[in-house]
Design a protein around this motif. Structure first.
Motif, PDB file in Angstrom:
ATOM      1  N   VAL A  42      -0.824 -12.687 -18.521  1.00  0.00           N
ATOM      2  CA  VAL A  42      -1.641 -11.990 -17.522  1.00  0.00           C
ATOM      3  C   VAL A  42      -0.730 -11.415 -16.433  1.00  0.00           C
ATOM      4  N   ARG A  43       0.227 -12.215 -15.993  1.00  0.00           N
ATOM      5  CA  ARG A  43       1.181 -11.757 -14.971  1.00  0.00           C
ATOM      6  C   ARG A  43       2.025 -10.593 -15.507  1.00  0.00           C
ATOM      7  N   PHE A  44       2.479 -10.713 -16.748  1.00  0.00           N
ATOM      8  CA  PHE A  44       3.303  -9.676 -17.384  1.00  0.00           C
ATOM      9  C   PHE A  44       2.549  -8.345 -17.466  1.00  0.00           C
ATOM     10  N   VAL A  45       1.299  -8.406 -17.966  1.00  0.00           N
ATOM     11  CA  VAL A  45       0.482  -7.191 -18.118  1.00  0.00           C
ATOM     12  C   VAL A  45       0.186  -6.559 -16.757  1.00  0.00           C
ATOM     13  N   TYR A  46      -0.160  -7.379 -15.776  1.00  0.00           N
ATOM     14  CA  TYR A  46      -0.446  -6.889 -14.414  1.00  0.00           C
ATOM     15  C   TYR A  46       0.770  -6.149 -13.867  1.00  0.00           C
ATOM     16  N   LYS A  77       3.376  -4.861 -15.534  1.00  0.00           N
ATOM     17  CA  LYS A  77       3.694  -3.668 -16.323  1.00  0.00           C
ATOM     18  C   LYS A  77       2.793  -2.504 -15.914  1.00  0.00           C
ATOM     19  N   MET A  78       1.488  -2.782 -15.779  1.00  0.00           N
ATOM     20  CA  MET A  78       0.545  -1.731 -15.387  1.00  0.00           C
ATOM     21  C   MET A  78       0.840  -1.231 -13.977  1.00  0.00           C
ATOM     22  N   LEU A  79       1.172  -2.171 -13.085  1.00  0.00           N
ATOM     23  CA  LEU A  79       1.483  -1.798 -11.702  1.00  0.00           C
ATOM     24  C   LEU A  79       2.744  -0.926 -11.646  1.00  0.00           C
ATOM     25  N   ALA A  80       3.774  -1.291 -12.430  1.00  0.00           N
ATOM     26  CA  ALA A  80       5.027  -0.522 -12.455  1.00  0.00           C
ATOM     27  C   ALA A  80       4.768   0.910 -12.934  1.00  0.00           C
ATOM     28  N   GLU A  81       3.946   1.052 -13.987  1.00  0.00           N
ATOM     29  CA  GLU A  81       3.643   2.387 -14.515  1.00  0.00           C
ATOM     30  C   GLU A  81       2.822   3.214 -13.530  1.00  0.00           C
ATOM     31  N   ARG A  82       1.859   2.546 -12.893  1.00  0.00           N
ATOM     32  CA  ARG A  82       1.027   3.264 -11.916  1.00  0.00           C
ATOM     33  C   ARG A  82       1.860   3.696 -10.709  1.00  0.00           C
ATOM     34  N   LYS A  83       2.768   2.822 -10.299  1.00  0.00           N
ATOM     35  CA  LYS A  83       3.629   3.128  -9.149  1.00  0.00           C
ATOM     36  C   LYS A  83       4.522   4.326  -9.464  1.00  0.00           C
ATOM     37  N   GLU A  84       5.057   4.328 -10.666  1.00  0.00           N
ATOM     38  CA  GLU A  84       5.924   5.430 -11.113  1.00  0.00           C
ATOM     39  C   GLU A  84       5.137   6.750 -11.134  1.00  0.00           C
ATOM     40  N   LYS A 140      -8.088   0.338  -5.416  1.00  0.00           N
ATOM     41  CA  LYS A 140      -9.206   0.915  -4.666  1.00  0.00           C
ATOM     42  C   LYS A 140      -9.173   0.474  -3.209  1.00  0.00           C
ATOM     43  N   ALA A 141      -8.866  -0.820  -2.997  1.00  0.00           N
ATOM     44  CA  ALA A 141      -8.791  -1.354  -1.631  1.00  0.00           C
ATOM     45  C   ALA A 141      -7.667  -0.667  -0.854  1.00  0.00           C
ATOM     46  N   PHE A 142      -6.552  -0.380  -1.548  1.00  0.00           N
ATOM     47  CA  PHE A 142      -5.409   0.296  -0.904  1.00  0.00           C
ATOM     48  C   PHE A 142      -5.785   1.724  -0.498  1.00  0.00           C
ATOM     49  N   PHE A 143      -6.407   2.477  -1.429  1.00  0.00           N
ATOM     50  CA  PHE A 143      -6.753   3.865  -1.139  1.00  0.00           C
ATOM     51  C   PHE A 143      -7.871   3.997  -0.105  1.00  0.00           C
ATOM     52  N   ALA A 181      -6.435  -2.528   2.388  1.00  0.00           N
ATOM     53  CA  ALA A 181      -5.392  -3.475   1.975  1.00  0.00           C
ATOM     54  C   ALA A 181      -4.063  -2.757   1.812  1.00  0.00           C
ATOM     55  N   LYS A 182      -2.996  -3.548   1.726  1.00  0.00           N
ATOM     56  CA  LYS A 182      -1.661  -2.979   1.513  1.00  0.00           C
ATOM     57  C   LYS A 182      -1.513  -2.610   0.039  1.00  0.00           C
ATOM     58  N   PHE A 183      -0.443  -1.870  -0.272  1.00  0.00           N
ATOM     59  CA  PHE A 183      -0.188  -1.484  -1.657  1.00  0.00           C
ATOM     60  C   PHE A 183      -0.014  -2.738  -2.501  1.00  0.00           C
ATOM     61  N   PRO A 184      -0.612  -2.770  -3.717  1.00  0.00           N
ATOM     62  CA  PRO A 184      -0.526  -3.966  -4.571  1.00  0.00           C
ATOM     63  C   PRO A 184       0.917  -4.423  -4.789  1.00  0.00           C
ATOM     64  N   LYS A 185       1.106  -5.742  -4.799  1.00  0.00           N
ATOM     65  CA  LYS A 185       2.446  -6.316  -4.994  1.00  0.00           C
ATOM     66  C   LYS A 185       2.579  -6.868  -6.408  1.00  0.00           C
ATOM     67  N   PHE A 186       3.811  -6.924  -6.869  1.00  0.00           N
ATOM     68  CA  PHE A 186       4.081  -7.533  -8.164  1.00  0.00           C
ATOM     69  C   PHE A 186       3.872  -9.034  -8.068  1.00  0.00           C
ATOM     70  N   LYS A 187       3.376  -9.630  -9.150  1.00  0.00           N
ATOM     71  CA  LYS A 187       3.126 -11.074  -9.169  1.00  0.00           C
ATOM     72  C   LYS A 187       4.363 -11.805  -9.682  1.00  0.00           C
ATOM     73  N   SER A 188       4.651 -12.941  -9.080  1.00  0.00           N
ATOM     74  CA  SER A 188       5.773 -13.765  -9.527  1.00  0.00           C
ATOM     75  C   SER A 188       5.241 -15.138  -9.929  1.00  0.00           C
ATOM     76  N   LYS A 189       6.112 -15.986 -10.454  1.00  0.00           N
ATOM     77  CA  LYS A 189       5.697 -17.340 -10.851  1.00  0.00           C
ATOM     78  C   LYS A 189       5.282 -18.163  -9.646  1.00  0.00           C
ATOM     79  N   ARG A 190       5.677 -17.718  -8.468  1.00  0.00           N
ATOM     80  CA  ARG A 190       5.316 -18.451  -7.239  1.00  0.00           C
ATOM     81  C   ARG A 190       3.873 -18.174  -6.838  1.00  0.00           C
ATOM     82  N   HIS A 191       3.292 -17.097  -7.383  1.00  0.00           N
ATOM     83  CA  HIS A 191       1.879 -16.800  -7.108  1.00  0.00           C
ATOM     84  C   HIS A 191       0.998 -17.879  -7.737  1.00  0.00           C
TER      85      HIS A 191
END
Length: 202
Positions: free
Chosen positions: A29-33, A35-42, A92-95, A99-109
Motif C-alpha cells: 500500500v505504501r509502495f503504490v501510494y 509510486k502514484m504520488l511520484a508520477e502525479r508530482k512529475e 483535492k484537499a491540497f487544491f 492541506a499541504k501538498f501530499p507527502k511520501f509515506k515512510s515506514k515511520r508512518h
C-alpha cells in the motif's frame, strides 16, 4: 430514517503467516501510494502552467503497477485501491487550499490499510473475522455489534510494539426526530463570562 456510521476497534491475533501477509500489505500500500504520488508530482511539475492539459491527464492506477511488479498481486487489491482513493482525497484537499501538498509515506508512518466489503468477503464469525487474503483471523471482540448494523469497511493497523488492531466501520439507520423551533438565541464570547446571549443574559 437517516444513515449513520459507527466504528468498533478490536485487537487482532493473526497467525505468523497471516501477520506476514498483513505486513506485506502495509508495504505494498505504501509502495503504490508513493509510486502514484511520484508520477502525479512529475506530471504536475511538467504541466502546472497548462491547467487544461493537467485536467485531461489520466492518473495511474494500482492495476498499472501489477504488470510490472507481480508481487502486488499477492495482497488485497481493495487495499491498493484505497491507497489511490486516499491520494485522491489528499490532492483535492491540497487544491482546495485545505492541506499541504501530499507527502511520501515512510515506514515511520502509521502502519495500516483499509479494505471494503464486497460480496460477503468480510464476516464476523464466532471470535474470528473473515478478511480478504487472510481468511479467518482471531479477534478479541469485547463489544457486540448489533445485528442490524452493516459492515462497510475494515482498517487493519499495527502498533510500534507489534500489536495488531482492526477498526470495523459500520452503517445503520436511525430515525432523526424533527424539532419545532420555538426560539432562536445568538451567543457571543465574553472576556468576563462564559458567553453573552442576544438578550443580554450571561
Amino acid at each position: 430514517m437517516a444513515k449513520q456510521n459507527k466504528a468498533y476497534k478490536f485487537r487482532l491475533y493473526p497467525t505468523d503467516e497471516q501477520a506476514l501477509i498483513i505486513r506485506k500489505t502495509f508495504g505494498c500500500v505504501r509502495f503504490v501510494y508513493n509510486k502514484m504520488l511520484a508520477e502525479r508530482k512529475e506530471t504536475y511539475d511538467l504541466l502546472k502552467d497548462d491547467k487544461d492539459a493537467l485536467k485531461k491527464v489520466k492518473n495511474p492506477t494500482p492495476a498499472k503497477y501489477k504488470k510490472e511488479y507481480e508481487w502486488l498481486k499477492e495482497v488485497d487489491s481493495l487495499a491498493l485501491a484505497n491507497a489511490q482513493l486516499n491520494l485522491d482525497k489528499a490532492y483535492k484537499a491540497f487544491f482546495k487550499g485545505n492541506a499541504k501538498f501530499p507527502k511520501f509515506k515512510s515506514k515511520r508512518h502509521r502502519q495500516s490499510y483499509t479494505t471494503n466489503v464486497v460480496n460477503g468477503n468480510i464476516q464476523l464469525l464466532d471470535s474470528h473475522i473473515k478478511l480478504p487474503k487472510l481468511k479467518m483471523v482471531k479477534i478479541k471482540q469485547h463489544r457486540k455489534i448489533p445485528s442490524e448494523y452493516k459492515i462497510k469497511s475494515c482498517t487493519l493497523s499495527m502498533t510500534s510494539s507489534g500489536k495488531y488492531y482492526i477498526s470495523i466501520l459500520t452503517e445503520y439507520e436511525k430515525e432523526i426526530e424533527s424539532k419545532e423551533i420555538e426560539k432562536v438565541v445568538g451567543l457571543d464570547f465574553a472576556m468576563d463570562g462564559l458567553f453573552v446571549d442576544s438578550e443580554g443574559e450571561r
